[in-house]
Design a protein around this motif. Structure first.
Motif, PDB file in Angstrom:
ATOM      1  N   VAL A  59       0.954  -1.288   0.058  1.00  0.00           N
ATOM      2  CA  VAL A  59      -0.081   0.298   0.015  1.00  0.00           C
ATOM      3  C   VAL A  59       1.270   0.814  -0.026  1.00  0.00           C
ATOM      4  O   VAL A  59       1.443   1.455   1.246  1.00  0.00           O
ATOM      5  N   GLU A  60       0.817   1.872  -1.110  1.00  0.00           N
ATOM      6  CA  GLU A  60       1.521   2.881  -1.091  1.00  0.00           C
ATOM      7  C   GLU A  60       0.336   4.687  -0.985  1.00  0.00           C
ATOM      8  O   GLU A  60       0.057   4.536  -1.235  1.00  0.00           O
ATOM      9  N   VAL A  61       1.059   5.295   0.732  1.00  0.00           N
ATOM     10  CA  VAL A  61       0.247   6.191   1.136  1.00  0.00           C
ATOM     11  C   VAL A  61       1.153   7.766   0.907  1.00  0.00           C
ATOM     12  O   VAL A  61       2.142   7.800   0.703  1.00  0.00           O
ATOM     13  N   VAL A  62       0.316   7.925  -0.105  1.00  0.00           N
ATOM     14  CA  VAL A  62       0.694   9.637  -0.645  1.00  0.00           C
ATOM     15  C   VAL A  62       0.220  10.852  -0.334  1.00  0.00           C
ATOM     16  O   VAL A  62      -1.235  10.748  -0.488  1.00  0.00           O
ATOM     17  N   TYR A  63       0.947  11.557   0.337  1.00  0.00           N
ATOM     18  CA  TYR A  63       0.014  12.482   1.267  1.00  0.00           C
ATOM     19  C   TYR A  63       0.456  13.810   1.326  1.00  0.00           C
ATOM     20  O   TYR A  63       1.956  14.001   0.852  1.00  0.00           O
ATOM     21  N   ALA A 111      -6.604  11.956 -10.563  1.00  0.00           N
ATOM     22  CA  ALA A 111      -5.835  10.818 -11.321  1.00  0.00           C
ATOM     23  C   ALA A 111      -4.165  11.216 -11.580  1.00  0.00           C
ATOM     24  O   ALA A 111      -3.427  10.756 -12.651  1.00  0.00           O
ATOM     25  N   ASP A 112      -4.253  12.892 -12.402  1.00  0.00           N
ATOM     26  CA  ASP A 112      -3.722  13.174 -12.661  1.00  0.00           C
ATOM     27  C   ASP A 112      -2.216  13.154 -11.717  1.00  0.00           C
ATOM     28  O   ASP A 112      -0.710  12.819 -12.036  1.00  0.00           O
ATOM     29  N   ILE A 113      -2.232  13.767 -10.887  1.00  0.00           N
ATOM     30  CA  ILE A 113      -1.334  13.262  -9.475  1.00  0.00           C
ATOM     31  C   ILE A 113      -0.913  12.450  -9.056  1.00  0.00           C
ATOM     32  O   ILE A 113       0.201  12.073  -9.094  1.00  0.00           O
ATOM     33  N   GLU A 114      -1.944  11.401  -9.002  1.00  0.00           N
ATOM     34  CA  GLU A 114      -1.355   9.967  -9.436  1.00  0.00           C
ATOM     35  C   GLU A 114      -0.681   9.581 -10.355  1.00  0.00           C
ATOM     36  O   GLU A 114       0.835   9.240 -10.312  1.00  0.00           O
ATOM     37  N   ASP A 115      -0.799   9.764 -11.742  1.00  0.00           N
ATOM     38  CA  ASP A 115       0.158   9.384 -12.626  1.00  0.00           C
ATOM     39  C   ASP A 115       1.132  10.427 -12.810  1.00  0.00           C
ATOM     40  O   ASP A 115       2.278   9.404 -12.836  1.00  0.00           O
ATOM     41  N   GLU A 116       1.379  11.777 -11.437  1.00  0.00           N
ATOM     42  CA  GLU A 116       2.515  12.242 -11.875  1.00  0.00           C
ATOM     43  C   GLU A 116       3.598  11.683 -10.480  1.00  0.00           C
ATOM     44  O   GLU A 116       4.809  11.303 -10.238  1.00  0.00           O
ATOM     45  N   ASN A 117       3.204  10.916  -9.510  1.00  0.00           N
ATOM     46  CA  ASN A 117       3.505  10.322  -8.222  1.00  0.00           C
ATOM     47  C   ASN A 117       3.522   8.704  -7.768  1.00  0.00           C
ATOM     48  O   ASN A 117       4.154   9.004  -6.950  1.00  0.00           O
ATOM     49  N   ARG A 118       2.630   8.323  -8.223  1.00  0.00           N
ATOM     50  CA  ARG A 118       2.672   6.591  -7.741  1.00  0.00           C
ATOM     51  C   ARG A 118       3.781   6.163  -8.028  1.00  0.00           C
ATOM     52  O   ARG A 118       4.123   6.545  -9.318  1.00  0.00           O
ATOM     53  N   ILE A 131      -3.193   4.922  -1.816  1.00  0.00           N
ATOM     54  CA  ILE A 131      -4.088   5.754  -1.552  1.00  0.00           C
ATOM     55  C   ILE A 131      -3.548   7.715  -1.561  1.00  0.00           C
ATOM     56  O   ILE A 131      -2.435   7.711  -0.692  1.00  0.00           O
ATOM     57  N   TYR A 132      -4.424   8.420  -1.715  1.00  0.00           N
ATOM     58  CA  TYR A 132      -3.924   9.447  -1.432  1.00  0.00           C
ATOM     59  C   TYR A 132      -4.761  10.459  -0.875  1.00  0.00           C
ATOM     60  O   TYR A 132      -5.769  10.559  -0.944  1.00  0.00           O
ATOM     61  N   SER A 158      -7.190   2.328  -6.447  1.00  0.00           N
ATOM     62  CA  SER A 158      -6.569   3.770  -6.767  1.00  0.00           C
ATOM     63  C   SER A 158      -8.203   4.342  -6.029  1.00  0.00           C
ATOM     64  O   SER A 158      -8.647   4.685  -5.983  1.00  0.00           O
ATOM     65  N   MET A 159      -7.569   4.798  -4.852  1.00  0.00           N
ATOM     66  CA  MET A 159      -8.419   5.774  -3.959  1.00  0.00           C
ATOM     67  C   MET A 159      -7.701   6.990  -3.304  1.00  0.00           C
ATOM     68  O   MET A 159      -6.675   7.511  -3.288  1.00  0.00           O
ATOM     69  N   ILE A 160      -8.521   7.751  -3.389  1.00  0.00           N
ATOM     70  CA  ILE A 160      -8.524   9.298  -2.283  1.00  0.00           C
ATOM     71  C   ILE A 160      -8.850   9.393  -1.502  1.00  0.00           C
ATOM     72  O   ILE A 160     -10.310   9.078  -0.673  1.00  0.00           O
ATOM     73  N   VAL A 161      -8.453   9.701  -0.014  1.00  0.00           N
ATOM     74  CA  VAL A 161      -9.170  10.273   0.863  1.00  0.00           C
ATOM     75  C   VAL A 161      -8.830  11.667   1.100  1.00  0.00           C
ATOM     76  O   VAL A 161      -7.546  12.582   1.653  1.00  0.00           O
TER      77      VAL A 161
END
Length: 265
Positions: A59-63, A111-118, A131-132, A158-161
């Motif tokens: 699980v990759e948590v990007v915050y 989704a664009d933020i995910e593409d840049e940071n995942r 998870i963002y 993919s999920m956002i909180v």
């Protein structure tokens, strides 16, 4: 002058002999296969629930800075995953990213933020989840109507909180904590990645709310419509706390039956 020419010739000759060998050692860019992580919501339900294709989960948590989730909320979430899936080898990794500097976020922007940071994708026996945790609310919120969004899923892994909204709602109650709201949000939204309700995991018995697609009609279920919006989550958690229930809502018998029928626990 003659010496210079001899040295140059020697260097050129040496290069002609070694070029072929050195080219063999040039590192090629590693191509990342993202195809398994850009499918529709619920498409990987069985892969998440069972160990047939993947035995591990990462699980990759990007915050956003200052919006890291609580450790208690994440611990509760991992416990939930182990209870409902056959994945027992679950790793959580964290990375911090700058703010988007947006007043609110659409799913396309997310989704664009995910593409840049995942940076974590399915690999071998490891299934990757992203998870963002955002510092901005959903573009669809309507606070005047009391409709705020705590989380969403938009791809198969993919999920956002909306962490800023989670904290705002938790601060309005003396009975519940930030971790309580995070846990309810994470578990509910991940239920959709499990394919609930009728979103990739076929119901054994019909229990979908006719007025709210992909939500359960059983009162008190984690996948119920009251958890679809923030105000309902807070009301439900406060009600449970007043009755002495310290844990967040769980899945009802129908949802659990559906998961078991699709490879889960």
């Amino acid at each position: 002058m003659q010496t210079y020419r001899l040295v140059l010739v020697a260097l050129l000759f040496g290069c002609s002999l070694s070029c072929s060998k050195s080219n063999d050692n040039v590192s090629q860019p590693i191509k990342i296969d993202r195809s398994g992580n850009v499918l529709g919501t619920g498409d990987s339900a069985r892969d998440i629930l069972s160990n047939e294709e993947f035995t591990k989960m990462k699980v990759e948590v990007v915050y956003v800075q200052n919006f890291r989730p609580t450790q208690e909320g994440m611990n509760n979430f991992v416990t939930y995953l182990r209870e409902r899936t056959f994945k027992q080898d679950i790793e959580v990794v964290y990375s911090q990213v700058p703010s988007s500097n947006e007043d609110d976020l659409s799913l396309q922007e997310i989704a664009d933020i995910e593409d840049e940071n995942r940076s974590v994708f399915n690999n071998g026996e490891t299934l990757a989840i992203y998870i963002y945790f955002a510092d901005a609310p959903s573009v669809d919120d309507d606070e005047e109507e009391g409709l705020v969004t705590l989380g969403a899923v938009y791809r198969n892994t993919s999920m956002i909180v909306y962490e800023s909204t989670v904290r705002k709602l938790a601060a309005q109650s003396s009975r519940i904590s930030e971790a309580d709201v995070e846990t309810a949000t994470l578990n509910h939204e991940f239920g959709h990645l499990f394919g609930l309700v009728n979103l990739g995991t076929t119901p054994v018995n019909d229990h979908e709310d006719p007025d709210a697609d992909n939500h359960c009609n059983v009162t008190g279920c984690l996948m119920g419509t009251e958890l679809q919006f923030g105000g309902g989550v807070v009301s439900l958690l406060e009600s449970r706390a007043s009755k002495g229930f310290l844990e967040t809502p769980g899945l009802d018998a129908e949802c659990i039956l559906d998961l078991q029928n699709n490879g889960g626990r």
